[in-house]
Design an enzyme around this catalytic site. Sequence first.
Site, PDB file in Angstrom:
ATOM      1  N   GLU A  46      80.068  75.988 102.514  1.00 15.31           N
ATOM      2  CA  GLU A  46      79.670  75.206 103.673  1.00 15.31           C
ATOM      3  C   GLU A  46      80.514  73.942 103.858  1.00 15.31           C
ATOM      4  O   GLU A  46      80.826  73.551 104.989  1.00 15.31           O
ATOM      5  CB  GLU A  46      78.186  74.826 103.571  1.00 15.31           C
ATOM      6  CG  GLU A  46      77.234  75.994 103.693  1.00 15.31           C
ATOM      7  CD  GLU A  46      76.993  76.741 102.389  1.00 15.31           C
ATOM      8  OE1 GLU A  46      76.226  77.722 102.386  1.00 15.31           O
ATOM      9  OE2 GLU A  46      77.580  76.327 101.359  1.00 15.31           O
ATOM     10  N   LYS A 106      74.178  97.387  94.951  1.00 13.91           N
ATOM     11  CA  LYS A 106      73.056  96.763  95.646  1.00 13.91           C
ATOM     12  C   LYS A 106      72.181  97.845  96.284  1.00 13.91           C
ATOM     13  O   LYS A 106      72.683  98.760  96.932  1.00 13.91           O
ATOM     14  CB  LYS A 106      73.583  95.808  96.716  1.00 13.91           C
ATOM     15  CG  LYS A 106      72.737  94.565  96.909  1.00 13.91           C
ATOM     16  CD  LYS A 106      73.459  93.520  97.732  1.00 13.91           C
ATOM     17  CE  LYS A 106      72.682  92.216  97.737  1.00 13.91           C
ATOM     18  NZ  LYS A 106      73.342  91.177  98.547  1.00 13.91           N
ATOM     19  N   ARG A 157      74.354  70.930 102.419  1.00  8.53           N
ATOM     20  CA  ARG A 157      75.362  70.903 101.364  1.00  8.53           C
ATOM     21  C   ARG A 157      76.662  70.251 101.849  1.00  8.53           C
ATOM     22  O   ARG A 157      77.490  69.850 101.049  1.00  8.53           O
ATOM     23  CB  ARG A 157      75.666  72.323 100.887  1.00  8.53           C
ATOM     24  CG  ARG A 157      74.480  73.005 100.238  1.00  8.53           C
ATOM     25  CD  ARG A 157      74.845  74.364  99.699  1.00  8.53           C
ATOM     26  NE  ARG A 157      74.271  74.529  98.369  1.00  8.53           N
ATOM     27  CZ  ARG A 157      74.714  75.370  97.458  1.00  8.53           C
ATOM     28  NH1 ARG A 157      75.757  76.117  97.716  1.00  8.53           N
ATOM     29  NH2 ARG A 157      74.134  75.464  96.284  1.00  8.53           N
TER      30      ARG A 157
END
Length: 618
Positions: free
Chosen positions: A364, A280, A392
């Site tokens: 979640e 990254k 969610r």
Amino acid sequence: MILDKINKPNDIKKLEPEEVILLSDEIREFLIKKLSKTGGHIASNLGVVELTIALHLVCDLPKDKIIWDVGHQSYTHKILTGRKEGFDNLRQFGGMSGFPKREESDCDVFDTGHSTTSISAGLGMAWAREMKGEDNKVIAVIGDGSMTGGMSFEALNNASDFKKNFVIVLNDNEMSISKNVGGVSNHLSKLRTSDNYMGLKEDVMHSLEKIPVYGDKLIRQIQKTKSGIKSLVIPGMMYEEMGILYLGPIDGHDINAMVKVFEEALRYQGAVIVHVRTKKGKGFIPAERHPSRFHGSGPFDVEKGLPLKPATPSYTDIFSTVMRKMGDRDRDIVAITAAMADGVGLKRFRNMFPDRFFDVGIAEQHAVSFAAGLATQGFKPIFAVYSSFLQRAYDQILHDVCMQKLHVIFAIDRAGLVGADGPTHHGAFDISYLGEMPNMVIMAPKNKWELSDMLKFAFKYDGPIAVRYPRGEAFVNYKEFRAPIELGKSEGIFEGKDVLLFALGSMFRNAIEVGKMMKAEGKQPTIRNARFAKPLDEEYILDAIDKYKCIVTLEDNVYSGGMGENVSDILYRNGYKGKIINISLPDDFVPHGSVGELQESLGMDPKSIYDKIKEVLQ
């Protein structure tokens, strides 16, 4: 410039091999230059340059389908499909989105913005291809952080029964937004440190073949075992156990190696995972060192790698400070995040109270039920989460928390308009979906001081309770108005006549500006801080029926199921004859842009609100 030759899909295939390698450097330079002015998702996009190039070399777009999980890493894809000019207004109002958008290009095949969706959507497209008798390729790209979400495993379980080609590229950079956690991360760590599977398998097979008479028998016997030779050389082999072919890990910055493996994977009849390892932020040292800081960045100084605007305290910063202090005072307080410790402001709490901090990964639903379990045992769990991610877990909030009246605190960050990330990230619906749940309490602070008071109130309250607050700089004015918080009671700010401005949360700031405009013309409005979206201050609302010929509600939630609709219902049911103006977000998906631009376009800015009031009064 080789990049000048890329103006439409598949132009990359016209390049010479040495040009393709140089192209990756030019794309990185282009992204760093453009994003330093507009801001955007820097680290994730710098990490997938070669991966995206390799995918475009083996695909024929738009015939073939590439589905990007989350989609915040699709910038190189946009460049290679002829959209590099759009980077001058990336994520700006009216400009190009920072995520894949089907309406933007036929090379974007699925609108994304939330994680763990690409395998499910890709499998649906692969099945559609078979049922229609077509021959296009379908490739789902998903990060290792997203693999901590349960939906990914539901999709993998389903994909294991698919007997036609479907390629899943696992982009492994050891990061989601915060550092990855859990069993999936540990499994991938073992894969990264193990010997290269494909090469080792070949060596073992060649050695066995040299054994006279018994060599072939040994090979056949190994191949008949449950997991075959893969179990001998790779720890776990989780994906192979599920019935999905695993290839890798592959260097995600070696274009030629990836092209070869992708071509092999695309010939396989069944679901196949290609595990690629990327870094990254590659190519920009500040992003390599601090990938979380450069996950989603504003404009920055390229040389220093620092934001151009000085950091001012945000609501997230205030939450972070309060959590640190409250954690020190009360050992029953525990904090939960879904892979967003930095984003939601729990980093300091984690550092100070590691035994009371839980990062459950991008999960979640699990986070909410996990919090419910903690609450049954006397702890005070607070789940800090972005508004659009909390939705969610709708069923878990309703069934596992509200039905049992459990004391779970929801710290809802990024409520209302969030700006450049657009419709997938706007917190436009939380009042509506939480408000319909029995036993739920919903609060929203007018300024930083009230956020602190509301969090303290929430920890003392016994039951499901949510505190919602916006992204960005915290409002610091009107500290002198700090009446004690009482359940379901609003707060008086200024008393006037004719017009009542009943404002919730971040819209209090706009109400103040509208009030100033009215006072400048000799009018005396009443400004009331709603504080609670649920329960509403019904006593005050009923008292207002005979006092004001115009009542204005202001909120940063959609009208349907929002505070304004509920206030209007109370007024109409009790015979109110005056005018009601509901200032809210439209029952629609709001595009990206700055909060100020979006409010103006939606008629939610102070001037637009004032003009509506003047029209009604006249």
